[in-house]
Design an enzyme around this catalytic site. Structure first.
Site, PDB file in Angstrom:
ATOM      1  N   GLY A   1       0.751  -0.950  -0.139  1.00  0.00           N
ATOM      2  CA  GLY A   1       0.098   0.261   0.232  1.00  0.00           C
ATOM      3  C   GLY A   1       0.927   1.412   0.066  1.00  0.00           C
ATOM      4  O   GLY A   1       2.594   0.891  -0.169  1.00  0.00           O
ATOM      5  N   GLY A   2       0.491   2.240  -0.035  1.00  0.00           N
ATOM      6  CA  GLY A   2       0.768   3.871   0.032  1.00  0.00           C
ATOM      7  C   GLY A   2       1.630   3.313   1.385  1.00  0.00           C
ATOM      8  O   GLY A   2       1.444   3.213   2.369  1.00  0.00           O
ATOM      9  N   ALA A   3       2.590   5.141   1.554  1.00  0.00           N
ATOM     10  CA  ALA A   3       3.409   5.621   2.567  1.00  0.00           C
ATOM     11  C   ALA A   3       1.807   6.035   3.787  1.00  0.00           C
ATOM     12  O   ALA A   3       1.341   6.302   3.266  1.00  0.00           O
ATOM     13  CB  ALA A   3       3.254   6.691   2.421  1.00  0.00           C
ATOM     14  N   ARG A   4       2.332   5.257   5.289  1.00  0.00           N
ATOM     15  CA  ARG A   4       1.589   5.181   6.297  1.00  0.00           C
ATOM     16  C   ARG A   4       0.006   5.078   5.801  1.00  0.00           C
ATOM     17  O   ARG A   4      -1.033   5.541   6.551  1.00  0.00           O
ATOM     18  CB  ARG A   4       0.790   7.031   6.412  1.00  0.00           C
ATOM     19  CG  ARG A   4       2.157   7.657   6.375  1.00  0.00           C
ATOM     20  CD  ARG A   4       2.858   7.433   8.112  1.00  0.00           C
ATOM     21  NE  ARG A   4       3.778   8.700   8.435  1.00  0.00           N
ATOM     22  CZ  ARG A   4       5.280   7.785   9.143  1.00  0.00           C
ATOM     23  NH1 ARG A   4       5.094   7.158   9.411  1.00  0.00           N
ATOM     24  NH2 ARG A   4       6.279   8.442   8.580  1.00  0.00           N
ATOM     25  N   SER A   5      -0.725   3.999   5.079  1.00  0.00           N
ATOM     26  CA  SER A   5      -1.581   3.168   4.885  1.00  0.00           C
ATOM     27  C   SER A   5      -1.890   2.547   6.117  1.00  0.00           C
ATOM     28  O   SER A   5      -3.288   2.278   6.076  1.00  0.00           O
ATOM     29  CB  SER A   5      -1.482   2.723   3.236  1.00  0.00           C
ATOM     30  OG  SER A   5      -0.455   1.963   3.535  1.00  0.00           O
ATOM     31  N   GLY A   6      -1.452   2.434   7.231  1.00  0.00           N
ATOM     32  CA  GLY A   6      -1.360   1.323   7.941  1.00  0.00           C
ATOM     33  C   GLY A   6      -1.163   0.099   7.830  1.00  0.00           C
ATOM     34  O   GLY A   6      -0.901  -0.877   9.100  1.00  0.00           O
TER      35      GLY A   6
ATOM     36  N   GLY B   1      15.250  -0.487   7.176  1.00  0.00           N
ATOM     37  CA  GLY B   1      16.039   0.598   7.582  1.00  0.00           C
ATOM     38  C   GLY B   1      17.656   1.337   7.794  1.00  0.00           C
ATOM     39  O   GLY B   1      17.639   0.320   8.742  1.00  0.00           O
TER      40      GLY B   1
ATOM     41  N   HIS C   1       8.549   2.976  15.026  1.00  0.00           N
ATOM     42  CA  HIS C   1       8.236   1.855  14.244  1.00  0.00           C
ATOM     43  C   HIS C   1       8.073   1.010  15.855  1.00  0.00           C
ATOM     44  O   HIS C   1       7.445   0.351  15.684  1.00  0.00           O
ATOM     45  CB  HIS C   1       9.009   1.615  12.988  1.00  0.00           C
ATOM     46  CG  HIS C   1       7.712   1.732  12.319  1.00  0.00           C
ATOM     47  ND1 HIS C   1       7.468   0.925  11.310  1.00  0.00           N
ATOM     48  CD2 HIS C   1       8.168   2.571  11.975  1.00  0.00           C
ATOM     49  CE1 HIS C   1       6.253   1.324  10.404  1.00  0.00           C
ATOM     50  NE2 HIS C   1       7.177   2.963  10.765  1.00  0.00           N
TER      51      HIS C   1
ATOM     52  N   ARG D   1       6.500  -2.560  19.199  1.00  0.00           N
ATOM     53  CA  ARG D   1       6.835  -3.621  19.024  1.00  0.00           C
ATOM     54  C   ARG D   1       6.926  -3.871  20.377  1.00  0.00           C
ATOM     55  O   ARG D   1       7.262  -3.064  21.673  1.00  0.00           O
ATOM     56  CB  ARG D   1       8.037  -3.532  18.186  1.00  0.00           C
ATOM     57  CG  ARG D   1       8.046  -4.130  16.763  1.00  0.00           C
ATOM     58  CD  ARG D   1       9.663  -3.473  16.723  1.00  0.00           C
ATOM     59  NE  ARG D   1       9.408  -2.780  15.350  1.00  0.00           N
ATOM     60  CZ  ARG D   1      11.169  -2.652  15.183  1.00  0.00           C
ATOM     61  NH1 ARG D   1      11.807  -2.981  15.820  1.00  0.00           N
ATOM     62  NH2 ARG D   1      11.327  -1.760  14.008  1.00  0.00           N
TER      63      ARG D   1
END
Length: 174
Positions: free
Chosen positions: A8-13, A35, A49, A53
């Protein structure tokens, strides 16, 4: 044993959904991060991120040698790979040609499909917008699209995540 691809796109979950699903498995979780904190914004993103967790999860940093990292994991874990987008970017920056990248993606897909545990792979969908003007940007978009398609072809479930909601993607018919 399941391989799931979340795109999905950036910041889509996507990442939040991957973490949620991993939490629900009840098995030990290994989070494989691709990253690298090369600037303040990326350091902040990685920090956020990490905070999502749960304690007790193992984190493996694999910005370049993703296949080697996952194939060394013990069985019967839940593995979250986040994300292919950064991994492909890192390989492109290192100078790996398209054949090297797609060969590694095929190895990753085969590993994920055969792994005796749950695997959730996160990636961005970057091919829905305008054709990038710069050749390097077009090359990245094309490589990531091919990598995503290779992993999706081996996945038990592929989903597009938009605004925190999922749309299940059916395999292409022959």
């Amino acid at each position: 044993m399941t391989l799931t691809l979340l795109t999905g796109g950036a910041r889509s979950g996507k990442s939040a959904l991957a973490v949620h699903r991993a939490r629900r498995t009840g098995t030990p979780v290994v989070f494989v991060a691709t990253g690298q904190a090369r600037d303040a914004e990326m350091a902040d993103r990685i920090s956020r991120h990490r905070a999502e967790r749960p304690e007790g999860w193992t984190t493996v940093e694999a910005p370049l040698e993703l296949v080697a990292a996952v194939t060394a994991l013990p069985p019967d874990r839940t593995v979250v790979v986040d994300c292919l987008s950064l991994w492909v970017s890192n390989l492109l920056e290192r100078g790996d040609d398209e054949q090297v990248v797609t060969t590694q993606a095929g190895e990753l897909a085969r590993w994920g499909a055969a792994y005796p545990g749950t695997v959730v792979v996160v990636t961005n969908e970057v091919g829905l917008g305008l054709v990038p003007m710069h050749p390097v940007s077009r090359d990245y978009r094309d490589r990531l699209g091919r990598v995503n398609a290779l992993v999706a072809a081996s996945a038990d479930l592929a989903q597009l995540v938009v605004a925190g909601r999922t749309l299940t993607l059916d395999p292409v018919e022959d």
